[in-house]
Write a protein that holds these residues in place. Structure first.
Motif, short mmCIF file in Angstrom:
data_model
loop_
_atom_site.label_atom_id
_atom_site.label_comp_id
_atom_site.label_asym_id
_atom_site.label_seq_id
_atom_site.Cartn_x
_atom_site.Cartn_y
_atom_site.Cartn_z
N ARG A 10 0.78 -1.32 0.07
CA ARG A 10 0.02 0.16 0.01
C ARG A 10 0.82 1.27 -0.04
N ARG A 11 1.90 1.40 0.92
CA ARG A 11 2.82 2.54 0.84
C ARG A 11 3.58 2.57 -0.47
N ALA A 12 3.99 1.30 -1.14
CA ALA A 12 4.42 1.64 -2.28
C ALA A 12 3.52 2.12 -3.30
N VAL A 13 2.59 1.78 -3.49
CA VAL A 13 1.52 2.38 -4.30
C VAL A 13 1.19 3.85 -4.10
N LEU A 14 1.22 4.05 -2.76
CA LEU A 14 0.97 5.67 -2.53
C LEU A 14 2.14 6.46 -3.20
N GLY A 15 3.57 5.62 -3.01
CA GLY A 15 4.52 6.57 -3.14
C GLY A 15 4.55 6.63 -4.78
N LEU A 16 4.19 5.69 -5.60
CA LEU A 16 4.04 5.82 -7.11
C LEU A 16 3.26 6.87 -7.32
N LEU A 17 1.85 6.79 -6.75
CA LEU A 17 1.04 7.94 -6.96
C LEU A 17 1.54 9.29 -6.84
N MET A 18 2.15 9.42 -5.68
CA MET A 18 2.68 10.73 -5.48
C MET A 18 3.89 11.07 -6.71
N LEU A 19 4.34 10.12 -6.80
CA LEU A 19 5.75 10.26 -7.92
C LEU A 19 4.95 10.93 -9.21
N TRP A 20 4.21 9.97 -9.75
CA TRP A 20 3.57 10.45 -11.02
C TRP A 20 2.65 11.53 -11.13
N SER A 21 2.11 11.93 -9.90
CA SER A 21 1.21 13.16 -9.88
C SER A 21 2.05 14.39 -9.87
N ALA A 22 3.34 14.31 -9.17
CA ALA A 22 4.28 15.37 -9.23
C ALA A 22 4.94 15.49 -10.63
N THR A 23 5.37 14.24 -11.17
CA THR A 23 5.72 14.24 -12.69
C THR A 23 5.07 15.07 -13.43
N VAL A 24 3.56 14.44 -13.66
CA VAL A 24 2.79 15.20 -14.71
C VAL A 24 2.46 16.60 -14.32
N LEU A 25 2.45 17.21 -13.21
CA LEU A 25 2.44 18.42 -12.80
C LEU A 25 3.54 19.22 -13.39
N VAL A 26 4.70 18.99 -12.96
CA VAL A 26 5.88 19.72 -13.57
C VAL A 26 6.17 19.34 -14.84
N SER A 27 5.68 18.56 -15.76
CA SER A 27 6.12 18.27 -16.83
C SER A 27 5.22 19.17 -17.93
N PHE A 28 4.13 19.43 -17.33
CA PHE A 28 3.05 20.15 -18.26
C PHE A 28 2.94 21.56 -17.83
N LEU A 29 3.94 22.09 -17.18
CA LEU A 29 3.77 23.47 -16.31
C LEU A 29 4.00 24.33 -17.72
N PRO A 30 4.79 24.07 -18.66
CA PRO A 30 4.82 24.97 -20.12
C PRO A 30 3.50 25.26 -20.60
N LEU A 31 2.90 24.02 -20.91
CA LEU A 31 1.44 23.97 -21.59
C LEU A 31 0.51 24.44 -20.72
N ILE A 32 0.54 24.44 -19.46
CA ILE A 32 -0.52 25.27 -18.44
C ILE A 32 -0.31 26.77 -18.78
N GLY A 33 1.16 27.18 -18.79
CA GLY A 33 1.01 28.52 -18.72
C GLY A 33 2.33 29.18 -18.53
N TRP A 34 3.43 28.43 -17.86
CA TRP A 34 4.83 28.87 -17.85
C TRP A 34 5.48 28.51 -19.09
N ARG A 35 5.26 29.50 -20.11
CA ARG A 35 6.10 29.52 -21.38
C ARG A 35 6.61 30.91 -21.66
N CYS A 36 7.62 30.73 -22.81
CA CYS A 36 8.16 31.96 -23.10
C CYS A 36 7.35 32.64 -24.22
N PRO A 37 7.08 33.89 -23.75
CA PRO A 37 6.07 34.71 -24.70
C PRO A 37 6.62 34.76 -25.98
N THR A 38 7.88 34.77 -26.46
CA THR A 38 8.43 35.10 -27.69
C THR A 38 9.17 33.58 -27.93
N VAL A 39 9.84 33.66 -29.17
CA VAL A 39 10.47 32.50 -29.61
C VAL A 39 11.93 32.72 -29.35
#
Length: 392
Positions: free
Chosen positions: A157-186
């Motif tokens: 159970r703790r292993a599954v919880l750790g994996l859920l936390m890992l992948w939740s943080a991974t998805v959040l950090v990975s798609f921050l540019p798509l959410i809005g933290w992007r460069c306004p110019t090229v």
């Protein structure tokens, strides 16, 4: 493209002024200033991706299939971490290969949303891979550091919880540019010279975060080696047997060799690309440096191809489960005679919380050599429990 080369040699102020040129704006709107590979380089890097991509996918898909089809492996936290690593590397083989070839070889210019979505998938795959490597290293360290209470501390159970936390943080950090933290110019600061639409602050954050994860992985294995060495010295002094002590020291040397192999692979595959990312934040990269980064980034895919060989297929239980799965498939295809003697029985499913055992060969009539971290850690658990009981 000549305008892009001139701009990379200018300072920030001059570069900003130079972006007013219509040629520069037109070139970078099509992302051509990031498509820096020559025809020969495209051929070489395309061959690497087309070779490593399918191999990585097949290897890790096989690992996932074996773990999913074997109940005794699914219940053990160690193999849940290995399955997470295999899943991340499957994503890496799909997202990185298609995105990289699509951009650098087929020179497809996507809009900001489409490009950042593809890049987010690549970032998610590699971040999940490194995070799963960290969980695997911590699992093995906990097994040797808290041998007597390992099964209580690390439950499924703790292993599954750790994996859920890992992948939740991974998805959040990975798609921050798509959410809005992007460069306004090229092109103009604070945009990256390696990835269009990517803010240099985000690039520095991700590269530093990955370096911290790699440092924790190496630190965990260094602590495992140190703890194992102290354990060997303690057992030698307690037993007082010179021959046994020499055998244990040879086992300790094998553990050091395995740790050295992990160190070399991690550093050689990840450090070049991360170094370019950090350099991109502080200096203006030239086209030759951009081309070098393109080659270095393929080493991350190579690392995903090596991971199942280094962490999964060296585990005896997983290889036995693979042989049993092949035997069942062959039985259905009427080729039982070819494999009926290959797969011995799996270990009992009662002890589901031991860490993954790895070795060079399936046990036979001779004693196998133990040369991997997980196997040595597992074999030392009974001895460490006895030492702790004597101390109490």
């Amino acid at each position: 493209m000549e305008q892009w080369e001139v701009q990379t040699l200018l300072g920030p102020a001059e570069a900003k002024e130079n972006t007013s040129s219509p040629i520069v704006n037109s070139s970078c709107e099509n992302l051509e200033c990031y498509m820096v590979l020559t025809w020969a380089e495209q051929t070489a890097i395309g061959s690497i991706c087309l070779l490593a991509g399918p191999i990585t996918f097949l290897e890790n898909a096989l690992v996932l299939g074996v773990i999913a089809a074997t109940a005794s492996l699914r219940r053990r936290p160690s193999y849940l971490f290995i399955a997470s690593l295999a899943l991340a590397d499957v994503f890496a083989s799909c997202f990185f290969t298609t995105s990289f070839l699509d951009f650098h070889l087929f020179r497809r210019s996507d809009g900001p949303t489409a490009y950042l979505f593809k890049l987010g998938g690549v970032t998610m795959a590699f971040t999940g891979s490194v995070g799963s490597l960290l969980l695997t290293a911590l699992d093995r360290y906990l097994c040797i550091q808290q041998a007597s209470s390992y099964k209580v501390l690390l439950t499924r159970r703790r292993a599954v919880l750790g994996l859920l936390m890992l992948w939740s943080a991974t998805v959040l950090v990975s798609f921050l540019p798509l959410i809005g933290w992007r460069c306004p110019t090229v092109l103009t600061l604070p945009c990256s010279r390696l990835f269009p639409y990517i803010n240099q602050g985000y690039l520095a954050l991700w590269a530093s975060f990955t370096l911290v994860l790699l440092a924790l992985i190496l630190g965990a294995y260094a602590l495992i080696l140190w703890k194992a060495h102290r354990h060997e010295l303690t057992m030698t002094s307690l037993q007082g047997a010179a021959g046994s002590g020499q055998a244990r020291m040879r086992m300790d040397i094998r553990l050091a060799r395995t740790f050295g192999l992990i160190l070399i692979i991690l550093v050689s595959c990840w450090l070049p690309a991360l170094s370019f990312m950090l350099a991109d934040v502080s200096v203006l990269l030239t086209r030759s440096q951009q081309r070098a980064f393109a080659f270095c980034s393929t080493l991350c895919l190579v690392n995903s191809a090596v991971n199942p060989l280094l962490y999964a297929m060296r585990c005896r239980e997983l290889r036995v489960a693979l042989l049993q799965l092949l035997q069942r498939l062959c039985d259905n295809g009427r080729c039982r005679k070819a494999t009926e003697a290959l797969a011995p029985g799996l270990p009992s499913t009662r002890d589901n919380n031991f860490t993954a055992i790895t070795e060079d060969e399936v046990p036979g009539n001779r004693t196998p050599e133990r040369n991997s971290v997980a196997e040595v850690v597992h074999d030392q658990q009974p001895d460490m429990r006895r030492i702790e009981e004597m101390k109490e």
